[in-house]
Structures are given as structure tokens and as C-alpha cells.
Design a protein around this motif. Structure first.
Motif, PDB file in Angstrom:
ATOM      1  N   ARG A 144       0.424   9.149   4.831  1.00 15.55           N
ATOM      2  CA  ARG A 144       1.273   9.186   3.843  1.00 15.55           C
ATOM      3  C   ARG A 144       0.741   9.400   2.327  1.00 15.55           C
ATOM      4  N   LEU A 145      -0.803   8.791   2.195  1.00 20.19           N
ATOM      5  CA  LEU A 145      -1.440   8.765   1.076  1.00 20.19           C
ATOM      6  C   LEU A 145      -1.906  10.190   0.809  1.00 20.19           C
ATOM      7  N   ARG A 146      -2.289  10.693   1.959  1.00 21.29           N
ATOM      8  CA  ARG A 146      -3.098  12.047   1.871  1.00 21.29           C
ATOM      9  C   ARG A 146      -2.052  12.945   1.708  1.00 21.29           C
ATOM     10  N   ARG A 147      -1.009  12.797   2.021  1.00 20.51           N
ATOM     11  CA  ARG A 147       0.111  14.124   1.967  1.00 20.51           C
ATOM     12  C   ARG A 147       0.717  14.142   0.499  1.00 20.51           C
ATOM     13  N   ASP A 148       0.387  12.932  -0.301  1.00 16.95           N
ATOM     14  CA  ASP A 148       1.179  12.609  -1.650  1.00 16.95           C
ATOM     15  C   ASP A 148      -0.024  12.909  -2.280  1.00 16.95           C
ATOM     16  N   ASP A 149      -1.405  13.064  -2.057  1.00 14.38           N
ATOM     17  CA  ASP A 149      -2.634  13.312  -2.920  1.00 14.38           C
ATOM     18  C   ASP A 149      -2.205  14.512  -3.957  1.00 14.38           C
TER      19      ASP A 149
ATOM     20  N   PHE B 264      -6.739  -2.834   2.188  1.00 11.81           N
ATOM     21  CA  PHE B 264      -6.251  -1.828   3.137  1.00 11.81           C
ATOM     22  C   PHE B 264      -5.886  -0.437   2.579  1.00 11.81           C
ATOM     23  N   VAL B 265      -5.026  -0.469   1.695  1.00 12.47           N
ATOM     24  CA  VAL B 265      -4.446   0.672   1.018  1.00 12.47           C
ATOM     25  C   VAL B 265      -5.638   1.387   0.386  1.00 12.47           C
ATOM     26  N   ALA B 266      -6.477   0.746  -0.260  1.00  9.85           N
ATOM     27  CA  ALA B 266      -7.769   1.301  -0.982  1.00  9.85           C
ATOM     28  C   ALA B 266      -8.594   2.113   0.503  1.00  9.85           C
ATOM     29  N   ALA B 267      -9.029   1.182   1.370  1.00  8.12           N
ATOM     30  CA  ALA B 267      -9.792   1.846   2.427  1.00  8.12           C
ATOM     31  C   ALA B 267      -9.009   2.953   2.922  1.00  8.12           C
ATOM     32  N   ALA B 268      -7.680   2.868   3.093  1.00 10.04           N
ATOM     33  CA  ALA B 268      -6.986   4.168   3.650  1.00 10.04           C
ATOM     34  C   ALA B 268      -7.270   5.447   2.857  1.00 10.04           C
ATOM     35  N   MET B 269      -7.770   5.304   2.004  1.00  9.73           N
ATOM     36  CA  MET B 269      -8.180   6.607   0.929  1.00  9.73           C
ATOM     37  C   MET B 269      -9.563   6.704   0.858  1.00  9.73           C
ATOM     38  N   ASP B 270     -10.334   5.988   1.705  1.00 11.53           N
ATOM     39  CA  ASP B 270     -11.812   5.934   1.776  1.00 11.53           C
ATOM     40  C   ASP B 270     -12.494   6.233   3.167  1.00 11.53           C
ATOM     41  N   ASP B 271     -13.616   6.410   3.065  1.00  8.78           N
ATOM     42  CA  ASP B 271     -14.343   6.370   4.228  1.00  8.78           C
ATOM     43  C   ASP B 271     -14.147   5.095   5.019  1.00  8.78           C
ATOM     44  N   ALA B 272     -14.372   4.229   4.500  1.00  6.62           N
ATOM     45  CA  ALA B 272     -13.958   2.895   4.967  1.00  6.62           C
ATOM     46  C   ALA B 272     -12.874   2.712   5.919  1.00  6.62           C
ATOM     47  N   TYR B 273     -11.961   3.550   5.912  1.00  5.05           N
ATOM     48  CA  TYR B 273     -10.873   3.787   6.773  1.00  5.05           C
ATOM     49  C   TYR B 273     -11.360   3.677   8.220  1.00  5.05           C
ATOM     50  N   TRP B 274     -12.121   4.398   8.847  1.00  6.23           N
ATOM     51  CA  TRP B 274     -12.823   4.409  10.036  1.00  6.23           C
ATOM     52  C   TRP B 274     -13.183   3.178  10.591  1.00  6.23           C
TER      53      TRP B 274
ATOM     54  N   GLN C  38      -6.198  14.241 -10.042  1.00  5.62           N
ATOM     55  CA  GLN C  38      -4.759  13.735 -10.323  1.00  5.62           C
ATOM     56  C   GLN C  38      -4.630  12.615  -9.399  1.00  5.62           C
ATOM     57  N   GLY C  39      -5.071  12.784  -8.013  1.00  7.28           N
ATOM     58  CA  GLY C  39      -4.860  11.379  -7.095  1.00  7.28           C
ATOM     59  C   GLY C  39      -3.497  11.092  -6.650  1.00  7.28           C
ATOM     60  N   VAL C  40      -3.263   9.984  -5.822  1.00  8.07           N
ATOM     61  CA  VAL C  40      -2.097   9.929  -5.287  1.00  8.07           C
ATOM     62  C   VAL C  40      -1.161   8.969  -6.454  1.00  8.07           C
ATOM     63  N   ARG C  41       0.260   9.386  -6.397  1.00 11.68           N
ATOM     64  CA  ARG C  41       1.093   8.708  -7.362  1.00 11.68           C
ATOM     65  C   ARG C  41       1.241   7.438  -7.109  1.00 11.68           C
ATOM     66  N   GLU C  42       1.154   6.450  -8.190  1.00 16.74           N
ATOM     67  CA  GLU C  42       0.909   5.059  -8.322  1.00 16.74           C
ATOM     68  C   GLU C  42       2.370   4.460  -7.391  1.00 16.74           C
ATOM     69  N   ASP C  43       3.247   5.053  -7.565  1.00 16.57           N
ATOM     70  CA  ASP C  43       4.648   4.583  -6.814  1.00 16.57           C
ATOM     71  C   ASP C  43       4.378   4.613  -5.330  1.00 16.57           C
ATOM     72  N   VAL C  44       3.684   5.515  -4.892  1.00 15.66           N
ATOM     73  CA  VAL C  44       3.382   5.557  -3.332  1.00 15.66           C
ATOM     74  C   VAL C  44       2.387   4.531  -2.941  1.00 15.66           C
ATOM     75  N   VAL C  45       1.408   4.426  -3.758  1.00 15.20           N
ATOM     76  CA  VAL C  45       0.305   3.732  -3.605  1.00 15.20           C
ATOM     77  C   VAL C  45       0.941   1.922  -3.599  1.00 15.20           C
ATOM     78  N   SER C  46       1.901   1.803  -4.373  1.00 18.65           N
ATOM     79  CA  SER C  46       2.523   0.356  -4.511  1.00 18.65           C
ATOM     80  C   SER C  46       3.502   0.270  -3.508  1.00 18.65           C
ATOM     81  N   ALA C  47       3.955   1.329  -2.933  1.00 15.78           N
ATOM     82  CA  ALA C  47       5.135   1.286  -1.706  1.00 15.78           C
ATOM     83  C   ALA C  47       4.150   0.953  -0.490  1.00 15.78           C
ATOM     84  N   GLU C  48       3.081   1.534  -0.131  1.00 15.70           N
ATOM     85  CA  GLU C  48       2.229   1.368   0.862  1.00 15.70           C
ATOM     86  C   GLU C  48       1.712  -0.089   0.674  1.00 15.70           C
ATOM     87  N   ALA C  49       1.372  -0.650  -0.368  1.00 15.71           N
ATOM     88  CA  ALA C  49       0.636  -1.999  -0.708  1.00 15.71           C
ATOM     89  C   ALA C  49       1.645  -2.870  -0.427  1.00 15.71           C
ATOM     90  N   GLY C  50       3.002  -2.966  -0.782  1.00 15.09           N
ATOM     91  CA  GLY C  50       4.060  -3.808  -0.752  1.00 15.09           C
ATOM     92  C   GLY C  50       4.188  -3.873   0.865  1.00 15.09           C
TER      93      GLY C  50
END
Length: 106
Positions: A51-56, A17-27, A61-73
Motif C-alpha cells: 500500500r505504501l509503495r503504491r501510494d509513493d 513497522f511502518v517506517a521499516a516497510a518503506m526501508d530495506d529493514a523491511y526484509w 514527494q514520498g508517500v502521502r501522510e494520510d496513507v502513512v497515518s492510516a497504516e500506523a493506526g
């Protein structure tokens, strides 16, 4: 009869779900979650995407790993709670995970 491991389904859902939130699969996923699990899950995915787009940090460079981890958690806990209350949804989630995985990176 296959045994479904609730924690594993929750972690796999969170990861996909977190990976999809950063991809076209989101829709596709947002619409599917809304239809299969309820509008709350569609809104939660939209919040994750925001939240992921705001942190990109930008290209390369991409999204910080701590933000991705927090969303996944957060998603792991949310899905595990759902499966505790409604274990019959594990099969639905597995289908959604598989289809979302196929749609990632298209």
C-alpha cells in the motif's frame, strides 16, 4: 521490575513497522515478525509495504501522510489487540522495535 505500557508499545511498534516497510529493514522485520509472532504479521507487513509503495508519489514527494497515518493506526490497533491477548509478548516486541530501529536507514 519494569512496567510495560501496552499502548506505548503498540504506538512505537506501529511507527517503527511502518517506517521499516518503506526501508530495506523491511526484509529483516518481515522474517522476524513471521518467526516471533506468526505468519499473519509477516503478511500484514507485506500488505503495508504494498500500500505504501503504491501510494509513493516519487522521488522528493514520498508517500502521502494520510496513507502513512492510516497504516500506523492499523498497526497500533493490531499490536494493542495482540498485547491484550498475550501481554507476555510485550518484551519480545520491545526487542524487535529496538533492533528494527537500529536497522532503519542502514
Amino acid at each position: 521490575m519494569a512496567v510495560i505500557h501496552r499502548e506505548r508499545v503498540a504506538w512505537e511498534s506501529a511507527r517503527v513497522f511502518v517506517a521499516a516497510a518503506m526501508d530495506d529493514a523491511y526484509w529483516w522485520l518481515g522474517e522476524t515478525l513471521g518467526r516471533r509472532l506468526g505468519q499473519t504479521y509477516e503478511r500484514d507487513l507485506a500488505r503495508t509495504r504494498t500500500r505504501l509503495r503504491r501510494d509513493d508519489a516519487g522521488p522528493g514527494q514520498g508517500v502521502r501522510e494520510d496513507v502513512v497515518s492510516a497504516e500506523a493506526g492499523a498497526w497500533r490497533a493490531r499490536i494493542e489487540d495482540l498485547l491484550t491477548e498475550r501481554p507476555e509478548l510485550a518484551a519480545v516486541l520491545r526487542q524487535v522495535i529496538e533492533e528494527t530501529g537500529r536497522r532503519l536507514g542502514r
